[in-house]
Structure formats: structure tokens, C-alpha cells
Enzyme design. Structure first.
Site, PDB file in Angstrom:
ATOM      1  N   ASP A  10      21.313  41.749 -27.412  1.00  0.00           N
ATOM      2  CA  ASP A  10      21.041  43.190 -28.181  1.00  0.00           C
ATOM      3  C   ASP A  10      20.984  43.002 -29.459  1.00  0.00           C
ATOM      4  OD1 ASP A  10      20.927  46.074 -27.768  1.00  0.00           O
ATOM      5  OD2 ASP A  10      22.831  46.078 -26.714  1.00  0.00           O
ATOM      6  N   HIS A  28      27.314  51.370 -28.703  1.00  0.00           N
ATOM      7  CA  HIS A  28      26.577  51.330 -30.203  1.00  0.00           C
ATOM      8  C   HIS A  28      27.281  52.387 -31.194  1.00  0.00           C
ATOM      9  CE1 HIS A  28      23.000  48.959 -28.926  1.00  0.00           C
ATOM     10  NE2 HIS A  28      23.636  49.229 -27.800  1.00  0.00           N
ATOM     11  N   CYS A  68      18.123  49.285 -30.114  1.00  0.00           N
ATOM     12  CA  CYS A  68      17.325  49.167 -28.947  1.00  0.00           C
ATOM     13  C   CYS A  68      16.025  49.551 -29.238  1.00  0.00           C
ATOM     14  CB  CYS A  68      17.844  50.014 -27.821  1.00  0.00           C
ATOM     15  SG  CYS A  68      16.776  49.868 -26.272  1.00  0.00           S
TER      16      CYS A  68
HETATM   17  P1  HMG Z   1       5.217  46.350 -16.881  1.00  0.00           P
HETATM   18  O1  HMG Z   1       4.081  46.381 -18.058  1.00  0.00           O
HETATM   19  O2  HMG Z   1       5.221  47.433 -16.086  1.00  0.00           O
HETATM   20  O3  HMG Z   1       4.744  44.966 -16.198  1.00  0.00           O
HETATM   21  O4  HMG Z   1       6.332  45.945 -17.904  1.00  0.00           O
HETATM   22  P2  HMG Z   1       3.901  44.572 -14.889  1.00  0.00           P
HETATM   23  O5  HMG Z   1       4.590  44.076 -13.751  1.00  0.00           O
HETATM   24  O6  HMG Z   1       2.817  45.554 -14.740  1.00  0.00           O
HETATM   25  O7  HMG Z   1       3.246  43.362 -15.724  1.00  0.00           O
HETATM   26  C1  HMG Z   1       2.513  43.481 -17.003  1.00  0.00           C
HETATM   27  C2  HMG Z   1       2.636  42.187 -17.800  1.00  0.00           C
HETATM   28  O8  HMG Z   1       3.826  41.800 -18.155  1.00  0.00           O
HETATM   29  C3  HMG Z   1       1.845  41.220 -16.982  1.00  0.00           C
HETATM   30  O9  HMG Z   1       1.299  40.220 -17.981  1.00  0.00           O
HETATM   31  C4  HMG Z   1       3.045  40.388 -16.398  1.00  0.00           C
HETATM   32  O10 HMG Z   1       2.889  39.098 -15.975  1.00  0.00           O
HETATM   33  C5  HMG Z   1       4.170  40.295 -17.480  1.00  0.00           C
HETATM   34  P3  HMG Z   1      -0.153  40.165 -17.936  1.00  0.00           P
HETATM   35  O11 HMG Z   1      -0.835  39.862 -16.768  1.00  0.00           O
HETATM   36  O12 HMG Z   1      -0.412  41.611 -18.445  1.00  0.00           O
HETATM   37  O13 HMG Z   1      -0.365  38.859 -18.993  1.00  0.00           O
HETATM   38  N1  HMG Z   1       5.503  40.535 -16.941  1.00  0.00           N
HETATM   39  C6  HMG Z   1       6.427  39.628 -17.544  1.00  0.00           C
HETATM   40  N2  HMG Z   1       6.444  38.655 -18.679  1.00  0.00           N
HETATM   41  C7  HMG Z   1       7.351  37.970 -18.702  1.00  0.00           C
HETATM   42  N3  HMG Z   1       8.837  38.300 -18.199  1.00  0.00           N
HETATM   43  C8  HMG Z   1       8.863  39.211 -17.144  1.00  0.00           C
HETATM   44  C9  HMG Z   1       7.437  39.977 -16.999  1.00  0.00           C
HETATM   45  N4  HMG Z   1       7.553  41.013 -16.004  1.00  0.00           N
HETATM   46  C10 HMG Z   1       6.073  41.369 -16.207  1.00  0.00           C
HETATM   47  N5  HMG Z   1      10.124  39.666 -16.625  1.00  0.00           N
HETATM   48  C11 HMG Z   1       8.654  45.086 -17.602  1.00  0.00           C
HETATM   49  C12 HMG Z   1       7.667  45.988 -16.997  1.00  0.00           C
HETATM   50  C13 HMG Z   1      10.006  45.561 -16.973  1.00  0.00           C
HETATM   51  C14 HMG Z   1       8.383  43.642 -17.713  1.00  0.00           C
HETATM   52  C15 HMG Z   1       8.712  45.590 -19.199  1.00  0.00           C
HETATM   53  O14 HMG Z   1       9.017  47.030 -19.279  1.00  0.00           O
HETATM   54  C16 HMG Z   1       9.884  45.002 -20.135  1.00  0.00           C
HETATM   55  O15 HMG Z   1      10.049  43.643 -20.367  1.00  0.00           O
HETATM   56  N6  HMG Z   1      10.910  45.936 -20.199  1.00  0.00           N
HETATM   57  C17 HMG Z   1      12.071  45.180 -21.262  1.00  0.00           C
HETATM   58  C18 HMG Z   1      12.496  46.271 -22.166  1.00  0.00           C
HETATM   59  C19 HMG Z   1      13.776  45.513 -22.748  1.00  0.00           C
HETATM   60  O16 HMG Z   1      13.782  44.571 -22.986  1.00  0.00           O
HETATM   61  N7  HMG Z   1      14.692  46.620 -23.633  1.00  0.00           N
HETATM   62  C20 HMG Z   1      15.520  46.054 -24.158  1.00  0.00           C
HETATM   63  C21 HMG Z   1      16.778  45.881 -23.178  1.00  0.00           C
HETATM   64  S1  HMG Z   1      17.610  47.160 -22.450  1.00  0.00           S
HETATM   65  C22 HMG Z   1      18.990  47.566 -23.745  1.00  0.00           C
HETATM   66  O17 HMG Z   1      18.875  47.146 -24.833  1.00  0.00           O
HETATM   67  C23 HMG Z   1      19.996  48.535 -23.270  1.00  0.00           C
HETATM   68  C24 HMG Z   1      21.139  47.820 -23.108  1.00  0.00           C
HETATM   69  O18 HMG Z   1      21.814  47.226 -24.299  1.00  0.00           O
HETATM   70  C25 HMG Z   1      22.506  48.658 -22.649  1.00  0.00           C
HETATM   71  C26 HMG Z   1      22.460  49.738 -23.734  1.00  0.00           C
HETATM   72  O19 HMG Z   1      22.608  49.762 -24.804  1.00  0.00           O
HETATM   73  O20 HMG Z   1      22.446  50.968 -23.157  1.00  0.00           O
HETATM   74  C27 HMG Z   1      20.954  46.658 -21.930  1.00  0.00           C
HETATM   75 MG    MG Z   2      22.491  47.862 -25.913  1.00  0.00          MG
END
Ligand code: HMG
Ligand code: MG
Length: 296
Positions: free
Chosen positions: A13, A206, A237
Site C-alpha cells: 500500500d 489512512h 491509493c
Molecule cells: P481488466 O483490465 O478488467 O482485466 O483489469 P482483464 O481481465 O480484462 O485483462 C486485461 C489485461 O490485464 C490482460 O492483458 C490481462 O492478461 C491482464 P493484455 O491481454 O491486455 O496484455 N491482467 C493481469 N496482468 C497481471 N496480473 C493480473 C492480471 N489480470 C489481468 N492479476 C484487474 C482487472 C483487476 C486486473 C485490474 O483492474 C487491476 O489490476 N486492478 C488492481 C488495482 C489495484 O491494485 N489497486 C490498488 C490496491 S487496492 C487498495 O489499495 C485498497 C486497500 O489498501 C484497502 C483500502 O485502503 O481501502 C487494499
Molecule cells: Mg489502503
């Protein structure tokens, strides 16, 4: 003496929103130094799309270099089956799925509605549990959302229960944008506790408005004994504009020591780590304690 567990989320994070990308070597050095402070859980990275969060791109290399089967847990974020495959290949022994109590945030963060995300997590959690891997669950926007404003406590309770039903051993309640105050946190927790017991909950605050320590104090009163925090108060984030870092681990550890809770953490060592990562990022630590104690 009662114990409180701190889950260090700085390497994930904390770093996911940094403009300046850090090498896997620096991330590993950070994690190794954190491991020497007495922390028992250190979130080591995220197996998410590198197009969405480029800073987490080296997570496989980082996790593979750690001893994930040892006494310290190194959970990693996993949004879908593709992420789980990569996390398992890198040796993950604990993963975290991450949902939200806000529809808009869920769409912006993981490109899925809340219902779609729970469906994805069902398969991820089942496969992880079958492989003997522990599963933690996050709920974001538990008091407020950057797009929708106030979030109904009942919605947080529903999503928390759904994650518990998927087999998450713990649900971390995220005040993603740090808008909570003790009153709104108490109201939210009152609703969640009707759905999930306190021993299965963690607080993830946060510190955007400087309320995180007060919110932790409020959550302690209600019975929570696990809190997420980020060394040096790093973080933010990418899908929550304006959100500042997590509450600083050293500030929480200081609070807990003062309140008579055992955390097992060496504060002096932790402050050293805060200065180490601050230097690596070229900015001062955001914690109060790092400045109060200075460089050791
Ligand atoms: P999408 O674009 O809908 O995915 O993303 P898709 O299934 O349509 O795939 C699109 C492309 O992404 C493809 O590649 C997939 O292979 C690739 P391309 O064919 O275009 O080359 N792909 C991946 N690559 C690597 N690892 C994977 C993966 N999945 C698909 N796992 C997805 C959907 C969920 C992947 C995207 O939206 C994403 O990665 N989101 C993550 C966002 C994130 O990390 N946010 C921060 C963390 S949450 C947070 O901070 C809150 C927290 O701290 C708690 C709080 O504070 O509240 C936890
Ligand atoms: Mg967080």
C-alpha cells in the site's frame, strides 16, 4: 498484557502510489529490515495488472526471494485467477482479495461491480484454500468513497460477511480515503459486528485528515486487535485521488505501547526503517515518531 497485531502494508500500500518506481532490491531491503523489527506480517506486493499499477510490477521477484513458509507472513494482493497463478508460482502462502463497499470505487479500482468481484474472489479463494494458502479479505471505502461520499454501514457489513463466507480468515476494513472519525468508525463497526465477530476483523486506516490514531483508539475500545499500518506513513491509493498514506506503523506502535498492549515491535529499529525508506524515496517520513526520535 493483551496483544495487538500490526500488519505492515508499507511495501504494498505504501509503495503502490509512489511516482518514483523502486527496484526489487530496494523493496527487498525494506522488507528484510521490517522483518527485523518484530513484525509478524508484512504485505510484500500485489499480483495486479502492471498497466493498472506499474509500481507493483516486480512483486513476483520480491516474493520469490522471501521465505514465505517461515514465521513471518508475507501476504500479497490478488484480484483474480491470473494473479493467483502468478502468486502461487512465486511461492505465496497467504493472499488477500480486495473488494469494496462502494460500487463506483469497485469499478474504478478493479473494473468490476461488487457482485462480479465477489464472484471472481470465490474461485480465487477456493483455489488458494485448496492449495493450503491463507486468504485475507479487504473491504475498501468503509466510511466514505471518493466518488459516492458516505457509505452505508450496512453495505460494509454485507460485503464483510460475503468475504468471510468465501473463507477469508480476516477482513480488513479500509478507510481508503481517511475520512473517518471515531464517531463514523464506531457506527460502521457496530453494523459490521452484527455480521462478523471482532476477532475476525482488522482496521486499515489512512491518515488523510489526521484521524487514524483516534480511529484506532476507537476500534480498540470496540474489540479490534489487528491493525494495518505503513512504515513512515507511506502510501495512498491510485484509484482514490487525494488519499494520503496509511497511518504510520511507528505512530501506532507508540500508541499501543502507551496503552499497555504488547506488539513485539522494536520502536527504535522501526524508526530506522522509516528513515531508510524515506531516504530511498527522497522525502521525509510522514510519521510523528520518526521526527520526534530523529535518526538513530
Ligand atoms: P481488466 O483490465 O478488467 O482485466 O483489469 P482483464 O481481465 O480484462 O485483462 C486485461 C489485461 O490485464 C490482460 O492483458 C490481462 O492478461 C491482464 P493484455 O491481454 O491486455 O496484455 N491482467 C493481469 N496482468 C497481471 N496480473 C493480473 C492480471 N489480470 C489481468 N492479476 C484487474 C482487472 C483487476 C486486473 C485490474 O483492474 C487491476 O489490476 N486492478 C488492481 C488495482 C489495484 O491494485 N489497486 C490498488 C490496491 S487496492 C487498495 O489499495 C485498497 C486497500 O489498501 C484497502 C483500502 O485502503 O481501502 C487494499
Ligand atoms: Mg489502503
Amino acid at each position: 498484557m493483551q496483544s495487538v497485531k500490526l500488519v505492515e502494508v508499507g511495501p504494498r500500500d505504501g509503495l503502490q502510489n509512489e511516482k518514483q518506481p523502486l527496484s526489487a532490491e530496494i523493496k527487498l531491503e525494506l522488507i528484510r529490515r521490517l522483518a527485523e523489527t518484530g513484525l509478524s506480517a508484512i504485505e510484500a506486493g500485489a499480483f495486479v495488472s502492471p498497466k493498472w499499477v506499474p509500481q507493483m510490477a516486480g512483486s513476483a521477484e520480491v516474493l520469490a526471494a522471501l521465505d514465505a513458509s517461515g514465521p513471518i507472513a508475507y501476504p500479497v494482493l490478488v484480484p483474480n485467477d491470473k494473479g493467483l497463478d502468478a502468486a502461487l508460482a512465486a511461492g505465496a502462502r497467504e493472499i488477500a482479495v480486495f473488494g469494496a463497499a462502494s460500487e463506483s470505487f469497485s469499478q474504478k479500482n478493479i473494473n468490476a461491480s461488487i457482485a462480479e468481484s465477489l464472484q471472481r474472489f470465490e474461485s480465487v479463494a477456493r483455489r488458494a484454500l485448496d492449495a493450503g494458502v491463507r486468504v485475507r479479505g479487504y473491504v475498501s471505502c468503509v466510511v466514505g468513497c471518493p466518488y459516492e461520499g458516505r457509505i452505508a454501514p450496512q453495505k460494509v457489513a454485507e460485503v464483510s460477511r460475503a468475504l468471510a463466507d468465501l473463507g477469508c480468515y480476516e477482513i480488513s476494513l479500509g478507510d481508503t480515503i481517511g475520512v473517518g472519525t471515531p464517531a463514523s468508525v464506531r457506527e460502521m463497526l457496530d453494523a459490521v459486528l452484527d455480521a462478523v465477530p471482532a476477532k475476525q476483523l482488522a482496521g486499515h486506516f489512512h491518515d488523510t485528515y489526521g484521524m487514524a490514531v483516534a480511529n484506532i483508539r476507537a476500534a480498540l475500545d470496540i474489540g479490534l486487535r489487528v491493525f494495518d499500518a505503513s512504515v513512515a506513513g507511506l502510501g495512498g491509493c491510485p484509484y482514490a485521488r487525494g488519499a494520503s498514506g496509511n497511518v504510520a506503523t511507528e505512530d501506532v506502535a507508540y500508541l499501543l505501547a502507551g496503552e499497555g498492549y504488547h506488539t513485539g515491535i522494536d520502536l527504535t529499529k522501526l524508526v530506522d526503517v522509516a528513515w531508510f525508506i524515506a531516504d530511498a524515496l527522497g522525502k521525509p517520513p510522514a510519521s510523528k515518531l520518526a521526527h520526534a526520535l530523529g535518526r538513530q
